[in-house]
Design an enzyme around this catalytic site. Sequence first.
Site, short mmCIF file in Angstrom:
data_model
loop_
_atom_site.label_atom_id
_atom_site.label_comp_id
_atom_site.label_asym_id
_atom_site.label_seq_id
_atom_site.Cartn_x
_atom_site.Cartn_y
_atom_site.Cartn_z
N HIS A 99 -56.81 87.49 16.75
CA HIS A 99 -56.60 86.06 16.47
C HIS A 99 -56.01 85.78 15.08
CE1 HIS A 99 -60.67 86.87 14.94
NE2 HIS A 99 -60.50 85.85 14.11
N ASP A 100 -56.36 86.58 14.08
CA ASP A 100 -55.90 86.31 12.72
C ASP A 100 -54.80 87.25 12.25
OD1 ASP A 100 -57.28 84.04 11.99
OD2 ASP A 100 -59.01 85.13 11.16
N LYS B 203 -52.18 86.44 9.49
CA LYS B 203 -52.47 86.37 8.06
C LYS B 203 -51.67 87.38 7.24
CE LYS B 203 -57.08 84.30 8.19
NZ LYS B 203 -58.53 84.49 7.91
N HIS C 136 -50.68 80.74 9.51
CA HIS C 136 -51.04 82.06 10.04
C HIS C 136 -51.15 82.03 11.57
CE1 HIS C 136 -55.28 80.64 10.30
NE2 HIS C 136 -55.45 81.64 11.15
N HIS D 161 -56.56 79.15 18.18
CA HIS D 161 -57.97 79.31 17.85
C HIS D 161 -58.46 78.34 16.78
CE1 HIS D 161 -56.18 81.92 14.74
NE2 HIS D 161 -57.32 81.85 14.08
N HIS D 162 -57.54 77.58 16.17
CA HIS D 162 -57.96 76.52 15.25
C HIS D 162 -57.69 75.11 15.81
CE1 HIS D 162 -59.35 78.87 11.88
NE2 HIS D 162 -58.24 79.61 11.92
N ASP E 249 -65.18 82.56 16.62
CA ASP E 249 -64.73 82.72 15.24
C ASP E 249 -65.57 81.86 14.29
OD1 ASP E 249 -63.06 83.73 13.20
OD2 ASP E 249 -61.72 82.02 13.36
#
Length: 363
Positions: free
Chosen positions: A221-222, A225, A250, A276-277, A305
Amino acid sequence: MERKLKILLDYSSKIANEKDLRNVLLFLTDLAKEIMEADRCSIFLYDDQKKTLWTIVAHGVDRIEIDADKGIAGYVFRTGEILNIPDAYKDPRFDRDIDKRTGYRTRTILAVPLFDRKQNIIGVFQVINKLTNSVFTEEDIELLRHISLYASSTIENAILYEKLKKAHEDVIYRLSHATKFKDPETQNHIIRVGLYCEILAREAGLDEEDVELVKLAAPMHDIGKVGIPDRVLLKPGKLNDEEWEIMKKHTIYGYEILKGGDSRLLQIAADIAIEHHERWDGTGYPFGKKGEEISIYGRMTSISDVFDALTSDRPYKKAWDMDRTVRFFKEQKGKHFDPFLTDIFLKNIDQMFSIKRELRDED
């Protein structure tokens, strides 16, 4: 012959529709038992590390494990011979200890080796106690040989699949953790998020393939970054408005890295990276999606998360306890988080905290 043909046809349809290895092998032992009119069947596999044979499936017992150089199964495994034994207790190769442990009385045994494609022996298919005649016949031997060929192929394919899956997981976790040189998140955070999503997916009723996919996709998911400048990603204090806008990118960077692949895993991972955000009420980023506009995989990862972040120590806060965490998720149900998935999450909160404890971050 008509009865046996009917049995074969019945089991063929069952086996064709089954993906789980153990269930396929159960069907094959049931088939052998019924078509050969025997009392019990078992399939032994070889454990190279322990040098033992163990039953992946066995009628009448949970599990049997024996030294690979003992008993009838051990003899067949070592020699590759087919054994048709009319009286087990008169055969010096028979190990009576298993009967003593299980309380069973073995009389007749038919055992054949299981070969892989390279003709290495990987196990033994054993049929015990012929019910209608005193001994197993030549026809029984031929039937078991054919059933064992299918069993061997199924087992070998499953072993290869597990090896490939393990390699796949290793690559994903290493790729997901490529940001470790820049991002303070830990390897365990990445793994935990996947495990939380696995629980949510299974409890939400997704099929096992999708459960496995979200477990593997969520850790990525990240990954976006890697595109965030160090001055923003590693800034010790609060981000200003300009820096926050950079940080939010990101999600888009992650999507750009993962999009366009043919595999469903990468397609789901790309959706998770960019969603996811996002929030259930539409106040998230990068696009302000709301409700079911957000994929279920993105919604699961959002819950997972945030839960892991809240229950982890950070330079600016201590980890939250269960009571505070539960209150937060109840307050954010229908706001930040999908109400349906939030209920599932809260129902399984003990299991989530258990994963958190078992895979806690190193001090």
